[in-house]
Write a protein that holds these residues in place. Structure first.
Motif, mmCIF file in Angstrom:
data_model
loop_
_atom_site.group_PDB
_atom_site.id
_atom_site.type_symbol
_atom_site.label_atom_id
_atom_site.label_comp_id
_atom_site.label_asym_id
_atom_site.label_seq_id
_atom_site.Cartn_x
_atom_site.Cartn_y
_atom_site.Cartn_z
ATOM 1 N N MET A 194 0.808 -1.218 0.000
ATOM 2 C CA MET A 194 0.000 0.000 0.000
ATOM 3 C C MET A 194 0.843 1.272 0.000
ATOM 4 S SD MET A 194 -3.037 -0.981 -0.245
ATOM 5 C CE MET A 194 -2.646 -2.517 -1.069
ATOM 6 N N ARG A 195 2.157 1.132 -0.161
ATOM 7 C CA ARG A 195 2.992 2.326 -0.268
ATOM 8 C C ARG A 195 2.618 3.130 -1.517
ATOM 9 N NH1 ARG A 195 8.998 -0.311 0.842
ATOM 10 N NH2 ARG A 195 9.016 -0.115 3.125
ATOM 11 N N TYR A 196 2.826 4.432 -1.438
ATOM 12 C CA TYR A 196 2.562 5.302 -2.590
ATOM 13 C C TYR A 196 3.390 6.567 -2.431
ATOM 14 C CZ TYR A 196 -0.253 8.144 0.570
ATOM 15 O OH TYR A 196 -0.653 8.948 1.599
ATOM 16 N N SER A 197 3.479 7.355 -3.489
ATOM 17 C CA SER A 197 4.242 8.603 -3.445
ATOM 18 C C SER A 197 3.291 9.788 -3.316
ATOM 19 C CB SER A 197 5.089 8.772 -4.707
ATOM 20 O OG SER A 197 5.660 10.078 -4.734
ATOM 21 N N GLU A 198 3.304 10.397 -2.160
ATOM 22 C CA GLU A 198 2.467 11.572 -1.940
ATOM 23 C C GLU A 198 2.908 12.736 -2.824
ATOM 24 O OE1 GLU A 198 1.051 14.128 1.935
ATOM 25 O OE2 GLU A 198 1.692 12.061 2.258
ATOM 26 N N LYS A 199 4.205 12.824 -3.089
ATOM 27 C CA LYS A 199 4.714 13.932 -3.911
ATOM 28 C C LYS A 199 4.299 13.785 -5.370
ATOM 29 C CE LYS A 199 8.619 15.156 -0.948
ATOM 30 N NZ LYS A 199 10.094 15.288 -0.842
ATOM 31 N N LEU A 200 4.300 12.570 -5.897
ATOM 32 C CA LEU A 200 3.828 12.374 -7.266
ATOM 33 C C LEU A 200 2.340 12.704 -7.377
ATOM 34 C CD1 LEU A 200 5.618 9.088 -8.432
ATOM 35 C CD2 LEU A 200 6.021 11.413 -9.247
ATOM 36 N N LEU A 201 1.585 12.376 -6.341
ATOM 37 C CA LEU A 201 0.168 12.743 -6.339
ATOM 38 C C LEU A 201 -0.003 14.259 -6.317
ATOM 39 C CD1 LEU A 201 -1.623 10.172 -3.988
ATOM 40 C CD2 LEU A 201 -1.699 10.325 -6.479
ATOM 41 N N GLN A 202 0.782 14.936 -5.499
ATOM 42 C CA GLN A 202 0.650 16.392 -5.429
ATOM 43 C C GLN A 202 1.004 17.035 -6.765
ATOM 44 O OE1 GLN A 202 -0.398 18.053 -2.243
ATOM 45 N NE2 GLN A 202 -1.068 19.182 -4.048
ATOM 46 N N ALA A 203 2.002 16.483 -7.447
ATOM 47 C CA ALA A 203 2.363 16.988 -8.770
ATOM 48 C C ALA A 203 1.217 16.818 -9.762
ATOM 49 C CB ALA A 203 3.614 16.278 -9.282
ATOM 50 N N ALA A 204 0.371 15.826 -9.521
ATOM 51 C CA ALA A 204 -0.792 15.591 -10.378
ATOM 52 C C ALA A 204 -2.020 16.372 -9.907
ATOM 53 C CB ALA A 204 -1.123 14.097 -10.417
ATOM 54 N N GLY A 205 -1.879 17.167 -8.854
ATOM 55 C CA GLY A 205 -2.980 17.976 -8.352
ATOM 56 C C GLY A 205 -3.794 17.338 -7.257
#
Length: 488
Positions: A194-205
């Motif tokens: 369930m790991r994910y990248s919060e920063k990549l999500l923020q870059a996507a809005g």
């Protein structure tokens, strides 16, 4: 603040025309597209007919006028519908879009010629004019959505279906570009998947809002017993499904407390969807499950995923936006005998009841209850998902590639029996083995979002045309594309 999924979709409307063509179709096209939108319950923004010659955009001056009008309504407009009742003025249309800078989806329609009306006073030539406009869009870097056929009638049923589908594309794009997701509790320790990248999500809005599970348990415990809101939620839980007779009133009240605390936090933080640490700290330290909480939020189109699966929550939210129906998160869990295209998708009990298609049982978590005691595990929503078409979708962040990625497809829920407890969905997916090979070879998680009905066309259009995320569509061949041969 009104959540995107509950907003009425608003579309800007443009009629494009070339001055030396007959102006007569312009008024008719305008009236017809506005009538189609009204029938669909879609709000339209455009200038009055008298603002430009023939109520159309056919010059740079017209383009500027419309661009300024749309800029003034930037926060309201979800997409643009551009109709060409004749050849249209490619430069005026391209400049309007370029000057307005709305960065929203565009539906480009061109009208049919009638075979017996192609004299100099009646011909439209929109078939050709559309290509001129799209060539300019390519030059300007403007993505747009096609109608079902290259040309269509603004009064026709086909165009009405195109408008309805496009409105869902617009809602999906707006919703995903500005989504706010609540992460309640830390990632379940046993699932690094369930790991994910919060920063990549923020870059996507996409913004992730976090809260510690202990804060939420404290908030739930602090709710006064005579709080009218608690009474309302308690009655809602009781009426949501069949509760076995052995469940004690105190267990139901504890579940209602947790539900109210989560609902309040979601509202305070303006979250569109959420993911919760569903085991086992909540059971050990507060004494209930969170499945029915997530199920009821999903029923209200505020999806919630298990095991702090933020990417699963975002996948569910995408399906909710595209379909307007409650989605669920499931495991790709079991084979079904030796049936190559059948598998069993399950989860402990978080499915919205309309996803199940029947009134569910609200009982205890079965597997965890056997380990820690069923009295701590009330709140699981149980039922076998009724047969019908379904769409599946999964988003994931790929740190090595530096992007959000996804896969998408359609299948069906079946009536095939399967004697397992919890939420059960015996699912048929064409070429299932090929799909599983894609999932395993590309690092996707075992969770997948599903929704009733076939809605892959809307999700696919939103992702490919406007979000720009790499996608594998299991059912649709890739669009025709250029091949660059090696000549030497």
């Amino acid at each position: 603040m009104t959540l995107t999924i509950r907003r009425k979709v608003t579309l800007g409307v443009v009629i494009g025309s070339r001055a030396f063509f007959s102006p007569a179709p312009c008024r008719a096209a305008r009236n017809e597209v506005l009538a189609q939108l009204e029938k669909l319950g879609i709000r339209a923004i455009t200038l009055p007919y008298e603002a430009t010659a023939n109520g159309a955009v056919q010059s740079i001056a017209d383009a500027e006028l419309y661009a300024q009008h749309f800029k003034a309504h930037r926060d309201e407009i979800d997409g643009l519908v551009i109709c060409l009742p004749n050849f249209g003025d490619e430069i005026a249309i391209a400049e309007l879009v370029n000057r307005a800078k709305l960065n929203v989806p565009i539906l480009l329609q061109a009208s049919n010629d009638e075979v017996d009306k192609v004299d100099v006073h009646s011909r439209r030539d929109a078939f050709c004019g559309k290509i001129s406009v799209t060539n300019n869009f390519w030059q300007y870097g403007v993505p747009f959505t096609e109608t079902t056929t290259h040309t269509s009638d603004t009064w026709g049923e086909e165009f009405g279906r195109d408008l309805e589908r496009f409105s869902r594309v617009c809602r999906t794009v707006r919703g995903l570009k500005g989504a706010r997701l609540g992460a309640i509790g830390a990632r379940t320790g046993a699932f690094q998947t369930m790991r994910y990248s919060e920063k990549l999500l923020q870059a996507a809005g996409v913004t992730v809002v976090t809260v510690d599970l202990s804060e939420m348990m404290g908030a739930a415990g602090a709710i006064k017993s005579d709080d009218p809101a608690l009474t309302a939620v308690l009655e809602k839980v009781k009426g949501y499904g069949r509760i076995p007779a052995h469940i004690k009133p105190a267990q139901i009240e504890k579940q209602a407390r947790w539900t109210l605390a989560v609902n309040r936090w979601i509202e305070e933080n303006g979250c569109d969807a959420s993911a919760i640490q569903c085991w086992r700290s909540l059971q050990d330290n507060f004494g209930c499950a969170t499945c029915v909480t997530m199920s009821m939020m999903g029923e209200e189109l505020m999806p919630s995923a298990c095991e702090v699966d933020i990417m699963g929550a975002l996948s569910m939210y995408a399906l909710a936006l595209a379909s307007g129906a409650p989605p669920a998160i499931l495991d790709w869990n079991n084979n079904y005998a030796y049936e190559a295209d059948l598998c069993v998708c399950t989860h402990c009990g978080n499915y919205p009841k309309s996803f199940i298609g029947d009134t569910p049982e609200i009982g205890e978590l079965d597997v965890l209850g056997e380990v820690i005691g069923r009295d701590k595990c009330f709140g699981a929503v149980k039922g076998k998902v009724k047969a019908g078409p379904m769409t599946y979708f999964r988003l994931s962040t790929d740190d090595r590639a530096g992007t959000v990625k996804c896969y998408l497809g359609q299948g069906e829920f079946t009536d095939a029996p399967f004697a397992m407890d919890g939420g059960i969905a015996v699912s048929r997916v064409p070429r299932l083995c090929d799909l599983m090979r894609f999932v395993t070879q590309n690092g996707f998680e075992h969770h997948v979002a599903m929704v009733r009905g076939h809605h892959a066309d809307v999700v696919n259009e939103a992702v490919i045309r406007y979000l720009g995320w790499p996608i594998y569509n299991h059912d649709t061949p890739p669009e025709p594309a250029l091949t660059f041969p090696r000549r030497f």
